[in-house]
Design an enzyme around this catalytic site. Structure first.
Site, PDB file in Angstrom:
ATOM      1  N   GLU A  69     127.406 152.993  18.370  1.00 60.55           N
ATOM      2  CA  GLU A  69     128.006 153.628  17.193  1.00 60.55           C
ATOM      3  C   GLU A  69     128.168 155.122  17.439  1.00 60.55           C
ATOM      4  O   GLU A  69     127.644 155.669  18.419  1.00 60.55           O
ATOM      5  CB  GLU A  69     127.180 153.353  15.927  1.00 60.55           C
ATOM      6  CG  GLU A  69     125.786 153.889  15.932  1.00 60.55           C
ATOM      7  CD  GLU A  69     124.991 153.486  14.680  1.00 60.55           C
ATOM      8  OE1 GLU A  69     125.282 152.449  14.063  1.00 60.55           O
ATOM      9  OE2 GLU A  69     124.064 154.222  14.336  1.00 60.55           O
TER      10      GLU A  69
ATOM     11  N   HIS B 255     122.865 154.943   9.532  1.00 57.53           N
ATOM     12  CA  HIS B 255     121.691 155.236  10.350  1.00 57.53           C
ATOM     13  C   HIS B 255     121.436 156.728  10.499  1.00 57.53           C
ATOM     14  O   HIS B 255     122.374 157.529  10.481  1.00 57.53           O
ATOM     15  CB  HIS B 255     121.879 154.648  11.762  1.00 57.53           C
ATOM     16  CG  HIS B 255     121.841 153.159  11.757  1.00 57.53           C
ATOM     17  ND1 HIS B 255     122.580 152.405  12.624  1.00 57.53           N
ATOM     18  CD2 HIS B 255     121.154 152.294  10.987  1.00 57.53           C
ATOM     19  CE1 HIS B 255     122.344 151.121  12.392  1.00 57.53           C
ATOM     20  NE2 HIS B 255     121.484 151.038  11.405  1.00 57.53           N
TER      21      HIS B 255
ATOM     22  N   ARG C 175     135.422 152.345  28.442  1.00 58.40           N
ATOM     23  CA  ARG C 175     136.578 151.644  29.019  1.00 58.40           C
ATOM     24  C   ARG C 175     136.862 152.188  30.410  1.00 58.40           C
ATOM     25  O   ARG C 175     137.024 151.431  31.367  1.00 58.40           O
ATOM     26  CB  ARG C 175     137.787 151.787  28.095  1.00 58.40           C
ATOM     27  CG  ARG C 175     138.947 150.878  28.483  1.00 58.40           C
ATOM     28  CD  ARG C 175     140.130 151.033  27.538  1.00 58.40           C
ATOM     29  NE  ARG C 175     139.882 150.496  26.206  1.00 58.40           N
ATOM     30  CZ  ARG C 175     139.903 151.198  25.091  1.00 58.40           C
ATOM     31  NH1 ARG C 175     140.131 152.501  25.132  1.00 58.40           N
ATOM     32  NH2 ARG C 175     139.702 150.627  23.923  1.00 58.40           N
TER      33      ARG C 175
ATOM     34  N   ALA D 151     134.872 153.519  32.420  1.00 58.41           N
ATOM     35  CA  ALA D 151     133.816 153.203  33.410  1.00 58.41           C
ATOM     36  C   ALA D 151     133.805 151.725  33.781  1.00 58.41           C
ATOM     37  O   ALA D 151     133.004 151.302  34.615  1.00 58.41           O
ATOM     38  CB  ALA D 151     132.464 153.611  32.856  1.00 58.41           C
ATOM     39  N   GLY D 152     134.682 150.934  33.118  1.00 61.51           N
ATOM     40  CA  GLY D 152     134.786 149.530  33.533  1.00 61.51           C
ATOM     41  C   GLY D 152     134.300 148.528  32.509  1.00 61.51           C
ATOM     42  O   GLY D 152     134.332 147.325  32.764  1.00 61.51           O
TER      43      GLY D 152
ATOM     44  N   VAL E 223     136.480 146.942  26.621  1.00 58.12           N
ATOM     45  CA  VAL E 223     136.429 147.547  25.291  1.00 58.12           C
ATOM     46  C   VAL E 223     137.650 147.091  24.491  1.00 58.12           C
ATOM     47  O   VAL E 223     138.784 147.324  24.915  1.00 58.12           O
ATOM     48  CB  VAL E 223     136.407 149.088  25.401  1.00 58.12           C
ATOM     49  CG1 VAL E 223     136.351 149.723  24.003  1.00 58.12           C
ATOM     50  CG2 VAL E 223     135.218 149.548  26.239  1.00 58.12           C
ATOM     51  N   PRO E 224     137.445 146.416  23.367  1.00 55.96           N
ATOM     52  CA  PRO E 224     138.603 145.983  22.572  1.00 55.96           C
ATOM     53  C   PRO E 224     139.295 147.192  21.933  1.00 55.96           C
ATOM     54  O   PRO E 224     138.753 148.296  21.943  1.00 55.96           O
ATOM     55  CB  PRO E 224     137.971 145.084  21.503  1.00 55.96           C
ATOM     56  CG  PRO E 224     136.550 145.511  21.419  1.00 55.96           C
ATOM     57  CD  PRO E 224     136.170 146.062  22.752  1.00 55.96           C
TER      58      PRO E 224
END
Ligand code: ACO
Ligand code: LMR
Length: 616
Positions: A233, A275, A295, A297-298, A301-302
């Site tokens: 988050e 939080h 993303r 870094a591989g 990620v949607p």
């Protein structure tokens, strides 16, 4: 067999639960039951409890879990427990954790409390890392090793757990911050893949004891985990540790990642999400920045949270096609027994009761005496006699009857230290016994010759009158047929010459206030016969109360058989028992106040007549 260090929990994991949180403990045991393992909690720590154990259910079976005053004691008695489920409040959780870190047998500590100050949280994390211990939390629901071990309330209801396939291992390693989204995501994973192997919610604080990467690295090593899912988050930079690990090639299994809070960019200022840690202070702390870095870094990620299910499904299907993930045989899930109290409340079971109570009720907000809340009894200024009326006879008597009962209690309250019961109570108190024992001794002395002749007097005078016996016939009948002294007649010290004032008071009250005194009148005729024989054979206080109670109940409309029932139940003697308890207690307190020593009866007051049997 020792567990590899990447496995925190398995089906043999045993835990110590800190705090007597019955619901959470029962939920853990319910989970144990449905996954077919033995109870995972072996000890409870509750310093303020004096109980030695608490009962819980494992399925339908009741089990006892010992309660200890300290974690150290629980750990010493249960070295097999390597997990501490720390349900202490935020005020106590830090101390509990620090103590547990130093206990060699405890390896993992889950901390639920929210609001632990950040410097304490950092200190706990640091000390745990140094000691090679794993902390999950604070501010976390905990986590689940599917089919093996559940921390506290993780996963929600048992129905949700089964629906989300958290009751048996799948292929996914899941790590989230939030407990709510942990449940949500477990469900998404169950529907689009085959469920999780293990899921951890690291908690919402800025400084969790263990973070995303700690758990992902464990999942990386765990051969059961085939792909991983991380739900981060906005706020903080823990996700960047994962980015670095991806870049360094430390994470090679497929990782689906998403950071929530992308909406924050639509707010004008800095927004604090639910939080404590969910607040983006700098650009790189925004969800967008983190998603982009992950993303790059591989990580998979949607484009939005909505795409999560699709991406999970495609990774899962791909791994299935490649033969990395096989078929899972679904285990049989035993039905969790329902709690009896819940079923009763829902009107779903019926059970015959063992006891009946028709006089008082303690189930509501306030206890009632025969339907009247105690506060009403006080507000309406009920007397002790009125309360006796409600609780013994289930009605409120008219004033004349209540006043009579009140007088009975007052006149029998005491008759000095020399009467049998008071003497016994005093001797008992002087033997060092407590008030209740001494009182019981006094009460147990009440019987047909002393104080307990009220029932007998009522019974025989009533019988004689009903049979139409004249007083002479009655005295003869008692002597020759029943062969017992007439209960209620005779006194050791009172006589026609030394009349009993109490008797006079009772008789006068009845004459003035009772609608009629038939049985008293009859008893006074009998008294004439007995006192003619001997002056101490007066109608005594027991006898007067006995016959007057019969008159009272008759005047109140009770039938003969109803009155007989009361007499047979001992209700008339009960007035003496109640009243005289006041005096006994007085005598006992007197003994205690005077600190009287042990009583020994003087030997010169005993006639010794002991003979050796012949030939012995
Ligand atoms: N009915 C008929 N005759 C009696 C009764 C009686 N209730 N009580 C005593 N007598 C007779 C005895 O048969 C005896 O007759 P006798 O001289 O012809 O042999 C004579 O009176 C003396 O008997 P004791 O037993 O020596 O009388 P005592 O004065 O010791 O007894 C006692 C007093 C125990 C109270 C006795 O009268 C009795 O048993 N009464 C019935 C029980 C009773 O009412 N107890 C409650 C007393 S009040 C109270 O405790 C609060
Ligand atoms: C009492 O009330 O205890 C007395 O009447 C008995 C007694 O022996 O005096």
């Amino acid at each position: 067999m020792a567990r590899p260090d990447y496995i925190l929990f398995d089906r043999n994991t045993k835990a110590i639960f800190w705090n007597l949180n019955r619901n959470a403990i029962q939920r853990m045991l319910d989970y144990d039951f449905i996954v077919g393992r033995s109870p995972s909690i072996v000890a409870i720590v509750a310093p303020t409890q004096n109980r030695k154990f608490e009962k819980f259910f494992h399925g339908t079976k009741e089990i006892m879990i010992p309660i200890y005053k300290s974690t150290a004691e629980a750990a010493e008695k249960h070295p097999e427990a390597d997990v501490l489920v720390n349900f202490a409040s935020f005020r106590t959780a830090y101390n509990v954790t620090i103590e547990a870190i130093n206990i060699p047998t405890i390896k993992t500590i889950a901390i639920t409390a929210e609001g632990i100050p950040e410097r304490f949280a950092r200190d706990m994390a640091l000390k745990a890392k140094k000691a090679g211990k794993v902390i999950i939390g604070p501010a976390t629901v905990g986590g689940i090793a599917a089919g093996a071990f559940r921390i506290g309330n993780a996963g929600g209801t048992i129905e949700n757990i089964v629906k989300s396939k958290l009751h048996r291992p799948g292929s996914v390693g899941l790590v989230t911050r939030s407990g709510g989204l942990f449940n949500e995501l477990s469900n998404v994973i169950a529907r689009n893949a085959d469920g999780i192997v293990e899921g951890i919610a690291i908690g919402g604080d800025r400084f969790p004891g263990s973070d995303f990467l700690d758990h992902l690295l464990r999942f990386q090593k765990n051969p059961q985990v085939k792909f991983m899912i991380m739900l981060g988050e906005l706020g903080g930079d823990l996700e960047y540790r994962v980015v670095e690990a991806l870049k360094d090639g430390l994470i090679t299994k497929p990782l689906i990642a998403w950071c929530i809070g992308t909406i924050s960019k639509h707010f004008a200022g800095e927004v604090q999400f639910g939080h404590a840690g969910a607040k983006a202070g700098a650009d790189r702390e925004t969800a967008d920045a983190k998603n982009a870095a992950l993303r790059a870094a591989g990580a998979l990620v949607p484009n939005s949270f909505d795409e999560f299910p699709d991406i999970i499904r495609s990774v899962y299907e791909d791994l299935r096609a490649k033969g990395v993930i096989g078929e899972i045989e679904e285990p049989e899930v035993p039905e969790l027994p329902e709690d009896y109290a819940k079923l009763v409340k829902a009107g779903k079971v019926r059970k015959p009761t063992n006891f009946i109570c028709t006089i008082s009720d303690d189930r509501g907000e306030e206890a009632t005496y025969c339907g009247l809340p105690i506060s009403e009894v006080i507000e309406r200024d009920f007397s002790i006699a009125d309360v006796i009326g409600l609780l013994w006879f289930k009605r409120k008597f008219p004033d004349w009857a209540s006043k009579f009962i009140d007088m009975v209690i007052k006149v029998v309250a005491d008759h000095g230290p020399c009467v049998s019961g008071a003497h016994n109570a005093k001797v008992t108190a002087r033997a060092g016994k407590d008030l209740m024992s001494a009182l019981a001794t006094g009460i147990l002395t009440i019987g047909p010759r002393f104080g307990g002749a009220i029932d007998g007097a009522a019974k025989y005078f009533k019988f004689a009158k009903e049979q139409g016996m004249d007083p002479f016939e009655f005295v003869d009948y008692m002597k020759n047929v029943e062969k017992i002294p007439i209960p209620g007649i005779g006194h050791r010290i009172k006589s026609t010459k030394n009349p009993d004032k109490r008797v006079e008071l009772l008789k006068n009250f009845a004459k003035e206030n009772f609608p009629s005194t038939e049985l008293l009148d009859y008893a006074l005729e009998v008294e004439k016969v007995t006192t003619a024989k001997k002056e101490n054979l007066i109608l005594n206080v027991d006898g007067t109360i006995g016959v007057l109670l019969v008159d009272m109940f008759r005047n109140l409309g009770y039938s003969d058989s109803e009155i007989d029932e009361l007499i047979n139940a001992g209700a008339f003697n009960a007035f003496f028992v109640l009243g005289r308890s006041i005096g006994f207690i007085g005598h006992i307190l007197d003994e205690k106040r005077l600190a009287m020593p042990l009583y020994r009866h003087p030997m010169d007051d005993v006639l010794y007549d002991v003979k050796r049997p012949e030939g012995l």
